[in-house]
Motif scaffolding. Structure first.
Motif, short mmCIF file in Angstrom:
data_model
loop_
_atom_site.label_atom_id
_atom_site.label_comp_id
_atom_site.label_asym_id
_atom_site.label_seq_id
_atom_site.Cartn_x
_atom_site.Cartn_y
_atom_site.Cartn_z
N GLU A 1 4.78 15.88 -2.91
CA GLU A 1 3.40 16.33 -3.12
C GLU A 1 2.53 16.00 -1.91
O GLU A 1 1.70 16.82 -1.50
CB GLU A 1 2.83 15.69 -4.39
CG GLU A 1 3.45 16.23 -5.66
CD GLU A 1 3.05 15.47 -6.90
OE1 GLU A 1 2.86 16.13 -7.93
OE2 GLU A 1 2.94 14.22 -6.84
N TYR A 2 2.69 14.82 -1.35
CA TYR A 2 1.91 14.46 -0.15
C TYR A 2 2.29 15.38 1.01
O TYR A 2 1.42 15.84 1.76
CB TYR A 2 2.15 13.00 0.26
CG TYR A 2 1.40 12.02 -0.60
CD1 TYR A 2 0.01 11.98 -0.59
CD2 TYR A 2 2.07 11.14 -1.42
CE1 TYR A 2 -0.69 11.08 -1.37
CE2 TYR A 2 1.39 10.23 -2.21
CZ TYR A 2 0.00 10.22 -2.18
OH TYR A 2 -0.68 9.33 -2.96
N ASP B 1 3.91 1.49 -1.18
CA ASP B 1 4.50 1.57 -2.51
C ASP B 1 3.50 2.16 -3.50
O ASP B 1 3.84 3.04 -4.30
CB ASP B 1 4.96 0.18 -2.96
CG ASP B 1 5.68 0.22 -4.29
OD1 ASP B 1 6.67 0.98 -4.42
OD2 ASP B 1 5.25 -0.50 -5.21
N GLN B 2 2.25 1.71 -3.44
CA GLN B 2 1.21 2.22 -4.34
C GLN B 2 0.96 3.70 -4.08
O GLN B 2 0.82 4.49 -5.01
CB GLN B 2 -0.09 1.42 -4.17
CG GLN B 2 -1.13 1.76 -5.18
CD GLN B 2 -0.66 1.48 -6.61
OE1 GLN B 2 -0.02 0.46 -6.88
NE2 GLN B 2 -0.96 2.37 -7.52
N LEU B 3 0.94 4.08 -2.83
CA LEU B 3 0.75 5.49 -2.45
C LEU B 3 1.83 6.36 -3.06
O LEU B 3 1.55 7.41 -3.64
CB LEU B 3 0.76 5.61 -0.92
CG LEU B 3 0.52 6.98 -0.33
CD1 LEU B 3 -0.95 7.35 -0.42
CD2 LEU B 3 0.98 7.00 1.11
N GLN C 1 0.83 -1.21 0.00
CA GLN C 1 0.00 0.00 0.00
C GLN C 1 0.87 1.25 0.00
O GLN C 1 0.57 2.22 -0.69
CB GLN C 1 -0.94 0.01 1.20
CG GLN C 1 -2.09 -0.96 1.09
CD GLN C 1 -3.00 -0.60 -0.07
OE1 GLN C 1 -3.39 0.53 -0.24
NE2 GLN C 1 -3.32 -1.59 -0.88
N LYS D 1 3.63 5.70 -5.63
CA LYS D 1 3.62 5.66 -7.10
C LYS D 1 2.59 6.64 -7.65
O LYS D 1 2.74 7.12 -8.76
CB LYS D 1 3.28 4.25 -7.59
CG LYS D 1 4.44 3.28 -7.50
CD LYS D 1 4.03 1.92 -8.01
CE LYS D 1 5.17 0.93 -7.89
NZ LYS D 1 4.75 -0.43 -8.22
N SER D 2 1.54 6.91 -6.88
CA SER D 2 0.47 7.77 -7.39
C SER D 2 0.82 9.25 -7.31
O SER D 2 0.28 10.05 -8.07
CB SER D 2 -0.84 7.48 -6.68
OG SER D 2 -0.73 7.79 -5.30
N SER D 3 1.67 9.64 -6.38
CA SER D 3 2.16 11.01 -6.24
C SER D 3 3.52 10.95 -5.56
O SER D 3 3.85 9.96 -4.92
CB SER D 3 1.22 11.85 -5.39
OG SER D 3 0.02 12.12 -6.07
N THR D 4 4.28 12.03 -5.69
CA THR D 4 5.57 12.04 -5.02
C THR D 4 5.39 12.29 -3.52
O THR D 4 4.37 12.85 -3.09
CB THR D 4 6.49 13.15 -5.59
OG1 THR D 4 5.95 14.43 -5.25
CG2 THR D 4 6.65 13.02 -7.09
#
Length: 90
Positions: A39-40, A29-31, A27, A33-36
Motif C-alpha cells: 500500500e505504501y 515496525d509501527q509504519l 517506527q 503495522k498501519s498499512s502494508t
C-alpha cells in the motif's frame, strides 16, 4: 538484518556500522503495522506520477536524485512486502 525466524519475537541486530537505532526500528515496525508495504509503495507511485503529470516540463533541477530516491523507496517497500509475506503471523 539477521533475525531468528524460529522465535515469534525475533530480535534484530543491525550491523555495527548501521545508523538504525531502536527508535528507528520501532517506527518502521509501527509504519508497517498501519498499512502494508504494498500500500505504501502504491501510494508513492501514485503521488510520484501525479507530480510528474502536474509538473510536466517544469521538473526540478534535482529531479534525477528525486527519481533515485523514489526508486529506492519503492524497492524497499517491494522487498519488505515480499519478506513480510514469508512470516507466519501475516
Amino acid at each position: 538484518m539477521p533475525t531468528a525466524p524460529e522465535h515469534p519475537h525475533a530480535s534484530i541486530t543491525p550491523p555495527k556500522s548501521s545508523r538504525l537505532t531502536v527508535e528507528v526500528v520501532e517506527q518502521l515496525d509501527q509504519l508497517l503495522k498501519s498499512s502494508t508495504a504494498d500500500e505504501y509503495r502504491n501510494t508513492l507511485l501514485e503521488l510520484y506520477h501525479m507530480y510528474i503529470i502536474h509538473e510536466h516540463g517544469h521538473l526540478p533541477v534535482h529531479f534525477d536524485s528525486m527519481a533515485n530516491h523514489m526508486y529506492a523507496l519503492m524497492e524497499f517497500f517491494r522487498i519488505a512486502e515480499s519478506e513480510m509475506r514469508k512470516t507466519p503471523d501475516r
